[in-house]
Design a protein around this motif. Sequence first.
Motif, PDB file in Angstrom:
ATOM      1  N   PHE A 173      -7.227 -18.587 -19.202  1.00  0.00           N
ATOM      2  CA  PHE A 173      -6.665 -18.346 -17.866  1.00  0.00           C
ATOM      3  C   PHE A 173      -7.725 -17.652 -17.019  1.00  0.00           C
ATOM      4  CE2 PHE A 173      -3.123 -17.710 -20.937  1.00  0.00           C
ATOM      5  CZ  PHE A 173      -2.404 -18.850 -20.641  1.00  0.00           C
ATOM      6  N   PRO A 174      -8.338 -18.339 -16.052  1.00  0.00           N
ATOM      7  CA  PRO A 174      -9.302 -17.658 -15.186  1.00  0.00           C
ATOM      8  C   PRO A 174      -8.596 -16.679 -14.245  1.00  0.00           C
ATOM      9  CG  PRO A 174      -9.080 -19.973 -14.577  1.00  0.00           C
ATOM     10  CD  PRO A 174      -8.231 -19.751 -15.782  1.00  0.00           C
ATOM     11  N   GLU A 175      -9.372 -15.810 -13.610  1.00  0.00           N
ATOM     12  CA  GLU A 175      -8.790 -14.851 -12.671  1.00  0.00           C
ATOM     13  C   GLU A 175      -8.016 -15.591 -11.582  1.00  0.00           C
ATOM     14  OE1 GLU A 175     -11.468 -11.949 -11.140  1.00  0.00           O
ATOM     15  OE2 GLU A 175     -12.048 -11.267 -13.125  1.00  0.00           O
ATOM     16  N   LEU A 176      -6.932 -14.980 -11.147  1.00  0.00           N
ATOM     17  CA  LEU A 176      -6.000 -15.475 -10.142  1.00  0.00           C
ATOM     18  C   LEU A 176      -5.105 -16.604 -10.638  1.00  0.00           C
ATOM     19  CD1 LEU A 176      -8.257 -15.313  -6.951  1.00  0.00           C
ATOM     20  CD2 LEU A 176      -6.736 -13.559  -7.893  1.00  0.00           C
ATOM     21  N   SER A 177      -5.088 -16.856 -11.954  1.00  0.00           N
ATOM     22  CA  SER A 177      -4.141 -17.815 -12.526  1.00  0.00           C
ATOM     23  C   SER A 177      -2.753 -17.179 -12.577  1.00  0.00           C
ATOM     24  CB  SER A 177      -4.544 -18.186 -13.953  1.00  0.00           C
ATOM     25  OG  SER A 177      -5.766 -18.846 -13.972  1.00  0.00           O
ATOM     26  N   VAL A 178      -1.737 -17.995 -12.413  1.00  0.00           N
ATOM     27  CA  VAL A 178      -0.362 -17.516 -12.544  1.00  0.00           C
ATOM     28  C   VAL A 178       0.072 -17.775 -13.981  1.00  0.00           C
ATOM     29  CG1 VAL A 178       2.011 -17.743 -11.732  1.00  0.00           C
ATOM     30  CG2 VAL A 178       0.111 -17.969 -10.122  1.00  0.00           C
ATOM     31  N   VAL A 179       0.547 -16.715 -14.642  1.00  0.00           N
ATOM     32  CA  VAL A 179       0.953 -16.795 -16.048  1.00  0.00           C
ATOM     33  C   VAL A 179       2.367 -16.249 -16.205  1.00  0.00           C
ATOM     34  CG1 VAL A 179      -1.399 -16.640 -16.951  1.00  0.00           C
ATOM     35  CG2 VAL A 179      -0.107 -14.545 -16.545  1.00  0.00           C
ATOM     36  N   ALA A 180       2.959 -16.536 -17.354  1.00  0.00           N
ATOM     37  CA  ALA A 180       4.283 -16.011 -17.685  1.00  0.00           C
ATOM     38  C   ALA A 180       4.193 -15.305 -19.030  1.00  0.00           C
ATOM     39  CB  ALA A 180       5.303 -17.134 -17.756  1.00  0.00           C
ATOM     40  N   THR A 181       4.976 -14.230 -19.182  1.00  0.00           N
ATOM     41  CA  THR A 181       4.983 -13.501 -20.454  1.00  0.00           C
ATOM     42  C   THR A 181       5.870 -14.245 -21.448  1.00  0.00           C
ATOM     43  OG1 THR A 181       6.805 -12.111 -19.699  1.00  0.00           O
ATOM     44  CG2 THR A 181       4.589 -11.255 -19.373  1.00  0.00           C
ATOM     45  N   LEU A 182       5.462 -14.249 -22.704  1.00  0.00           N
ATOM     46  CA  LEU A 182       6.241 -14.913 -23.752  1.00  0.00           C
ATOM     47  C   LEU A 182       7.177 -13.945 -24.461  1.00  0.00           C
ATOM     48  CD1 LEU A 182       3.451 -17.173 -25.295  1.00  0.00           C
ATOM     49  CD2 LEU A 182       5.278 -17.830 -23.710  1.00  0.00           C
ATOM     50  N   ARG A 183       6.975 -12.648 -24.233  1.00  0.00           N
ATOM     51  CA  ARG A 183       7.835 -11.626 -24.856  1.00  0.00           C
ATOM     52  C   ARG A 183       7.895 -10.414 -23.938  1.00  0.00           C
ATOM     53  NH1 ARG A 183       3.091 -11.534 -28.637  1.00  0.00           N
ATOM     54  NH2 ARG A 183       1.820  -9.782 -27.970  1.00  0.00           N
ATOM     55  N   ASP A 184       8.867  -9.546 -24.167  1.00  0.00           N
ATOM     56  CA  ASP A 184       8.958  -8.320 -23.386  1.00  0.00           C
ATOM     57  C   ASP A 184       7.690  -7.499 -23.577  1.00  0.00           C
ATOM     58  OD1 ASP A 184      11.472  -9.148 -22.720  1.00  0.00           O
ATOM     59  OD2 ASP A 184      12.535  -7.604 -23.859  1.00  0.00           O
ATOM     60  N   ALA A 185       7.257  -6.839 -22.508  1.00  0.00           N
ATOM     61  CA  ALA A 185       6.047  -6.014 -22.577  1.00  0.00           C
ATOM     62  C   ALA A 185       6.240  -4.798 -21.678  1.00  0.00           C
ATOM     63  CB  ALA A 185       4.850  -6.823 -22.128  1.00  0.00           C
ATOM     64  N   VAL A 186       5.435  -3.780 -21.910  1.00  0.00           N
ATOM     65  CA  VAL A 186       5.527  -2.536 -21.152  1.00  0.00           C
ATOM     66  C   VAL A 186       4.296  -2.393 -20.262  1.00  0.00           C
ATOM     67  CG1 VAL A 186       5.727  -0.031 -21.323  1.00  0.00           C
ATOM     68  CG2 VAL A 186       6.855  -1.485 -23.007  1.00  0.00           C
ATOM     69  N   THR A 187       4.524  -2.109 -18.962  1.00  0.00           N
ATOM     70  CA  THR A 187       3.415  -1.948 -18.020  1.00  0.00           C
ATOM     71  C   THR A 187       2.670  -0.644 -18.293  1.00  0.00           C
ATOM     72  OG1 THR A 187       4.682  -0.748 -16.352  1.00  0.00           O
ATOM     73  CG2 THR A 187       4.715  -3.159 -16.225  1.00  0.00           C
ATOM     74  N   ASP A 188       1.556  -0.471 -17.589  1.00  0.00           N
ATOM     75  CA  ASP A 188       0.780   0.762 -17.708  1.00  0.00           C
ATOM     76  C   ASP A 188       1.578   1.986 -17.255  1.00  0.00           C
ATOM     77  OD1 ASP A 188      -1.250  -0.877 -18.571  1.00  0.00           O
ATOM     78  OD2 ASP A 188      -2.307  -0.887 -16.644  1.00  0.00           O
TER      79      ASP A 188
END
Length: 109
Positions: free
Chosen positions: A49-64
């Motif tokens: 995924f290059p920079e500025l690609s739109v992605v989706a998370t595959l599992r729950d995750a915690v932000t910074d």
Amino acid sequence: MIGILPGRGIVPRRWHPALAESATSSTFTGMSFETMHTLRKAPDASPLFPELSVVATLRDAVTDDGVTVPAGSRGTVVAVYAAGAAYEVEFARPIIGNMTLPVEALAAA
């Protein structure tokens, strides 16, 4: 005319006996395939995924910031780490925040 010798670089054919005999030959008698293979520049690895690609998370995750982003949330890649082993992703909704995710936790959106 010049020739290429491993360990010596480019030398005029008249300075080296191994090259002098082929000075009148029309065939190239320079670097071997093995030497060319050894000296070649490795291709740059391109991230999944290059920079500025739109992605989706595959599992729950915690932000910074400690906020949980549910699986399936879409975000934008803002940084690529270790040639694509991990990505910094910015989310705008449902949660606003950034997080670093391994490539296994992302899919193209």
